[in-house]
Design a protein around this motif. Sequence first.
Motif, PDB file in Angstrom:
ATOM      1  N   GLY A  92       0.784  -1.225   0.000  1.00  0.00           N
ATOM      2  CA  GLY A  92       0.000   0.000   0.000  1.00  0.00           C
ATOM      3  C   GLY A  92       0.814   1.271   0.000  1.00  0.00           C
ATOM      4  O   GLY A  92       0.265   2.366  -0.167  1.00  0.00           O
ATOM      5  N   SER A  93       2.133   1.159   0.184  1.00  0.00           N
ATOM      6  CA  SER A  93       2.984   2.352   0.192  1.00  0.00           C
ATOM      7  C   SER A  93       3.149   2.865  -1.240  1.00  0.00           C
ATOM      8  O   SER A  93       2.933   2.145  -2.218  1.00  0.00           O
ATOM      9  N   LYS A  97       3.444   0.674  -4.817  1.00  0.00           N
ATOM     10  CA  LYS A  97       2.589   0.893  -5.987  1.00  0.00           C
ATOM     11  C   LYS A  97       3.417   1.184  -7.237  1.00  0.00           C
ATOM     12  O   LYS A  97       3.219   0.560  -8.283  1.00  0.00           O
ATOM     13  N   GLU A 420      -2.749  11.868  -3.372  1.00  0.00           N
ATOM     14  CA  GLU A 420      -2.712  10.510  -2.820  1.00  0.00           C
ATOM     15  C   GLU A 420      -3.230   9.501  -3.846  1.00  0.00           C
ATOM     16  O   GLU A 420      -4.009   9.845  -4.736  1.00  0.00           O
ATOM     17  N   TYR A 421      -2.778   8.265  -3.711  1.00  0.00           N
ATOM     18  CA  TYR A 421      -3.212   7.188  -4.608  1.00  0.00           C
ATOM     19  C   TYR A 421      -3.721   5.996  -3.798  1.00  0.00           C
ATOM     20  O   TYR A 421      -3.515   4.841  -4.159  1.00  0.00           O
ATOM     21  N   ASN A 422      -4.414   6.295  -2.687  1.00  0.00           N
ATOM     22  CA  ASN A 422      -4.862   5.236  -1.785  1.00  0.00           C
ATOM     23  C   ASN A 422      -5.832   4.266  -2.447  1.00  0.00           C
ATOM     24  O   ASN A 422      -5.911   3.092  -2.055  1.00  0.00           O
ATOM     25  N   ASN A 423      -6.587   4.736  -3.441  1.00  0.00           N
ATOM     26  CA  ASN A 423      -7.615   3.890  -4.050  1.00  0.00           C
ATOM     27  C   ASN A 423      -7.120   3.081  -5.245  1.00  0.00           C
ATOM     28  O   ASN A 423      -7.912   2.408  -5.899  1.00  0.00           O
ATOM     29  N   ASN A 425      -5.201  -0.022  -6.604  1.00  0.00           N
ATOM     30  CA  ASN A 425      -4.673  -1.328  -6.207  1.00  0.00           C
ATOM     31  C   ASN A 425      -3.744  -1.834  -7.307  1.00  0.00           C
ATOM     32  O   ASN A 425      -4.180  -2.071  -8.440  1.00  0.00           O
TER      33      ASN A 425
END
Length: 671
Positions: A92-93, A97, A420-423, A425
């Motif tokens: 997730g970092s 990614k 941010e690119y939290n979404n 996967n």
Amino acid sequence: MKNWFLLSVFLVSFVACQQQTNEKSFIAIEGIDSTIQPGDNFYNYVNLKWYDTAQIPPSQSGVGAYRFMNYQQRLKLQGILDSVSKSNNPPGSLEQKIGDFYASGMDTNVIDQRGFEPLKTGLQRINAITSIADMLTFMAEETKLSNISLIDFQVSPDQENSSMNMGHIYQTGIGMPDRDYYFKTDTSTIAIQQAYKKYLTDLFMLTGSDTALAQKNAALVYNIQKQLATSHKTNIELRDIKANFHKVGLVALNKQQPNIGWTTFFQHLGATIDSLDIAQPGYYDKLNTLLKSIPLEDWKVYLSANYISTYADYLSKPFVNSSFEYNKVLTGQTMQKTRGETMSGVVDTYLGQALGQLYTKLYFPESAKTRMLELVNNLQKAFANRVDKLDWMSDSTREKAKVKLSAITKKIGYPDKWREYNNVNIVRNKYFENVVAAAANNFQYNLAKLGKPVDKTEWFTTPSTVTAYNNPSANEIVFPAGILQPPYFDNNADDALNYGGIGMVIGHEMTHTFDDQGAQFDKDGNVKNWWTPEDYKKFKAKTQQVIDLYSTFTVLDSIHVKGALTVGENTADISGIAVAYDAFKMTKQGQDTTKIGGFTPDQRFFLSVARIWRVKMKDEYLRYWVNNDPHSPPIWRVNGPLMNIPAFYSAFNVRSGERMYLAEDKRIKIW
């Protein structure tokens, strides 16, 4: 200012001044051709020796400065990505990614083994379409993955209320770069048309069609695109700000274009819309008609071609090869880029601000940001002084121009707030799926802005890109870290080189605030008139002078610069150099006459202007540039503006009879 090799000869060399005063090192200007009169062709005087020896790598379409420096940038990014992809990164970092995205694209064995398997579900969905309503539903679902076919929906500021975001739809639907490629009959364009038709044929064959059917389908798709192209505005017509904005209610739009089914389209898109901007209504009127006149089965063939083409570069080697063969005819590039270079570009495109955080830590010191801000502020002062001295502008307009100038937001290096690119996967062994996931995230990121206040901190380029831009709807100028390097900017360089280099770029972007398009926006970024009628009439007459002059410049054979297409950039070049020179004259060196390397400070300033556009490109790419790019080719980004700069005449003793000489009453001065 939407990647190529930079020869080592173009890198600046540092020559220490052997003086007891321990002066700062200076940078030598190399490659001057003293057999050329500066007033005949200043670009060649500075650059011809380099040009004649420069070799364009087969994997590139050009070499040198400006956008061709992005090749060198991608090598830097590749070094970062090679390292990160081999590390054990926390799930997730950002490192996980970008590292896994890069690794998935580098694993060409897996990609080749999959063939066109990643496309099969999508192609089956197209085949299952039984109505126009089904077709529009499919298009909406694909739009959510950033796959644009017949409707190009975007979210950006309302040009009448720049503090709020709204929906916009733009002309689209064609596969070649511009509408004119479908209608021109010169030899080079016909070759591009044939290459494009072959490309479409190859795509159908690679997904299972026999040769005869593939050729038939390619011709069908090309014919539909050509019909759509008849409704497209030209790239010159697209420069008209007001003529490309039409706010309309959704209810009214449904009545005007009932075959498109706008309400259903936006529902499937997940977009809540009462009104929107239909930028080029003629295209959507044409689409509305064609949806009835063209059989559904033909539309399905069209959608299949668009779907395959969208993803071709992310598939197995035969698809990549086919895409390259078409691109080779279009741009003159003779060899494919290395996989590492390609993947650094892909990661930068989809996860650019994640990668940018790592890039700026390595390559952009805070001292450069501080020095750059000083330069920008000095040019802003110089611009204000020039506005004060304009003899063609009334006091009323002058004051508003100065208020707008002082309100410019300056962004340097990288964003204050990282995206941010939290979404997103990212899975290490699923390249195609990673591309789709990142593209879908980009769409949702933009869709979330719909109907919301504009985030004035947002950036629209990645920090590593060699570019700069002016955003008139935010009244801002932006200089990413990528361009803040030699030959544009160097902390070790004397002021003459920095003001002639990045100073010219700063002045250029600042002038865009007041070019033929930017001048229509007020200090807050709204399209709103702030001119007196007489002043605006004078301004338009001056920009027409720019159009007329540049239209006389020859590029290749009988090909000329498109003055009406390039007027904004040419205006920014002319005034940008003038403003940068004035700012330079405020410095200690600018007020001195001490020679460095045999050249006066003024001469070094102009040598730097010429050096930052040191570019060599393939003839095919140069034709592509002239047809599609709003910037003039590099030689005319130097010679064109300097013909209008009095200080250049003085610095190099330019006289009547030399080819760059313009009589004083013919020289253009706008800002």
